[in-house]
Design an enzyme around this catalytic site. Structure first.
Site, PDB file in Angstrom:
ATOM      1  N   GLU A  42      15.715 -36.575   6.463  1.00 56.46           N
ATOM      2  CA  GLU A  42      15.141 -35.302   6.052  1.00 56.46           C
ATOM      3  C   GLU A  42      13.855 -35.580   7.166  1.00 56.46           C
ATOM      4  O   GLU A  42      13.519 -34.685   6.439  1.00 56.46           O
ATOM      5  CB  GLU A  42      14.230 -36.024   4.665  1.00 56.46           C
ATOM      6  CG  GLU A  42      15.857 -35.951   3.352  1.00 56.46           C
ATOM      7  CD  GLU A  42      16.344 -35.000   2.046  1.00 56.46           C
ATOM      8  OE1 GLU A  42      15.667 -34.571   2.829  1.00 56.46           O
ATOM      9  OE2 GLU A  42      17.982 -35.352   2.693  1.00 56.46           O
ATOM     10  N   HIS A  61       9.982 -36.621  -1.305  1.00 53.73           N
ATOM     11  CA  HIS A  61       9.621 -36.762   0.132  1.00 53.73           C
ATOM     12  C   HIS A  61       8.098 -37.813   0.084  1.00 53.73           C
ATOM     13  O   HIS A  61       7.552 -37.018  -0.555  1.00 53.73           O
ATOM     14  CB  HIS A  61       9.676 -35.652   1.389  1.00 53.73           C
ATOM     15  CG  HIS A  61      10.718 -34.876   1.179  1.00 53.73           C
ATOM     16  ND1 HIS A  61      11.105 -34.040   1.228  1.00 53.73           N
ATOM     17  CD2 HIS A  61      12.422 -35.635   1.463  1.00 53.73           C
ATOM     18  CE1 HIS A  61      12.323 -33.006   1.474  1.00 53.73           C
ATOM     19  NE2 HIS A  61      13.030 -34.788   1.356  1.00 53.73           N
ATOM     20  N   CYS A  93       5.517 -28.978   3.463  1.00 52.91           N
ATOM     21  CA  CYS A  93       6.715 -28.749   3.852  1.00 52.91           C
ATOM     22  C   CYS A  93       6.610 -27.649   4.829  1.00 52.91           C
ATOM     23  O   CYS A  93       7.952 -27.740   5.354  1.00 52.91           O
ATOM     24  CB  CYS A  93       6.922 -28.619   2.175  1.00 52.91           C
ATOM     25  SG  CYS A  93       7.550 -29.656   1.511  1.00 52.91           S
TER      26      CYS A  93
END
Length: 415
Positions: free
Chosen positions: A161, A229, A346
């Site tokens: 990721e 995350h 993000c």
């Protein structure tokens, strides 16, 4: 001169709330809501302007082409309407460029180049289709092979990721650092999206010194609470780690490893007694940009949701009033992104490089910000409801908007 450059993703014209991301509590909570792509994109540009005016180097990435007709064709769904597959093809989640790649700056690598490995994002189907277009864009932005090496994804057997689970610490951005890779273990309430072996492959690929790498497990309880995350519960910048008490499976071992490799490290741990894991995740306190301002002061750029959360605000006020390494807290409004599960961190990919070596079409200044705002104001849909996902007239408008943006910034061929 090497500097940290934050590359923010421009929110695409297909921005919607389809609730596709299991484990992302904000995304699933707002599933079916009406989204406002124009407002979302303008909020993103405003955040970039805010950081630019702080004296930070700022770049951007374009939205990916949407709807993704190739994906629908591959799924044999281009001749009929399948709601789930159509929602995946319309997803604007590439706006969260922290998931675009893992980045190792030149001071850390064996060949003295900045290495980027595009993330495969295989855990979530709607994100797994992003990497080919992301890779194309990375290879344009960082085409100078004397300074950059841009790699394809690690094999999809191992989920990756990107920078959302990767931290780097060091005396400064321009000096050799310690790269910290945070992975999850499967079997919990929600998927653990980052595989340890993916990160180990990336470290080898980037030519990192094993003695300056740390691999640590994210706390299962953090993932179960909605920290899909690591950057939802921890952020690092230069010699500072800012994290929640419950971020890591074995925090003592991690802290010891960091201090061994970087004796000047400063760890600012937020105790659960001050800010609960639930408050940390709902407010995105740690999904912030921890940056070094030109005056050599570290500042935390937080979403307004963190500023508005009483326990979080109390902790931040006390932190700034103290004598710690984080001296300023600066709120920004990215509410449209937040409602889909992505805060300030993000929205950006950190790349340490000389800005002069980056394709200038991806670098932001005030004039280019004006240009982007103008295209968005003219061409982005004002709103998209869940019932409109799959509408052909709207799809044409989205493609047209994307084409106008690509042409405006001189990247017409990318569209």
């Amino acid at each position: 001169m090497l500097r940290e450059i934050n590359f923010d993703g421009i929110v695409g014209p297909s921005h919607n709330y389809a609730g596709l991301s299991l484990g992302n509590l904000a995304a699933t909570r707002h599933a079916g809501d009406t989204a406002f792509p124009r407002e979302a994109a303008l909020q993103g540009i405003a955040k970039m302007r805010h950081n630019l005016r702080l004296g930070l180097a700022q770049g951007f990435f374009l939205p990916l082409p949407r709807p993704n007709r190739a994906f629908l064709h591959d799924m044999c769904a281009d001749g009929e309407f399948d709601p789930a597959l159509t929602a995946m093809a319309w997803s604007a989640s590439s706006m969260w460029t922290a998931n675009a790649a893992t980045v190792s700056p030149a001071p850390d690598t064996a060949d003295g180049r900045c290495h980027l490995t595009v993330a495969n994002l295989v855990t979530m189907p709607h994100r797994s289709i992003e990497w080919p277009d992301t890779l194309r864009q990375l290879r344009i932005a960082f085409a100078d092979q004397t300074h950059f090496a841009v790699h394809g994804p690690v094999p999809p057997t191992f989920g990756d990721e990107g920078a959302a689970n990767h931290m780097r610490m060091g005396a400064s951005h321009a000096e050799a650092g310690v790269e910290i890779f945070i992975y999850g273990r499967p079997g919990g309430k929600f998927p653990a999206r980052q595989h340890e072996q993916a990160f180990r492959a990336i470290a080898r690929r980037h030519g990192l010194n094993p003695g300056r790498c740390i691999f640590a497990e994210q706390a299962p309880e953090a993932i179960a609470a909605g920290a899909f995350h690591n950057d939802v519960v921890a952020v690092a910048n230069e010699d500072v780690l800012f994290c929640h008490e419950q971020a890591f499976a074995d925090k003592d071992a991690l802290y010891a490893a960091i201090r061994e490799k970087l004796p000047t490290a400063k760890i600012v741990e937020v105790p659960a007694s001050a800010v609960s894991l639930a408050d940390a995740i709902s407010s995105y306190l740690f999904n912030a940009q921890l940056v070094t301002l030109p005056e050599e002061v570290q500042a935390l750029i937080v979403p307004t949701e963190a500023w508005d959360n009483a326990p979080v605000r109390a902790f931040l006020d006390a932190m700034v009033a103290g004598n710690g390494p984080i001296r300023k807290v600066l709120p920004v409004d990215v509410r449209q992104s937040m409602a889909n599960g992505g805060g300030p961190a993000c929205l950006r990919l950190r790349v340490v490089a000389d800005p002069a070596t980056v394709d200038p079409r991806f670098m932001l200044d005030e004039a280019r910000a004006d240009l982007l705002e103008g295209v968005i104001a003219r061409h982005w849909p004002e709103r998209i409801s869940s019932a409109e996902i799959g509408n052909e007239a709207l799809a044409d408008r989205i493609r047209n908007a994307h084409g106008h943006l690509c042409e405006a910034v001189g990247l017409k061929d990318y569209g």
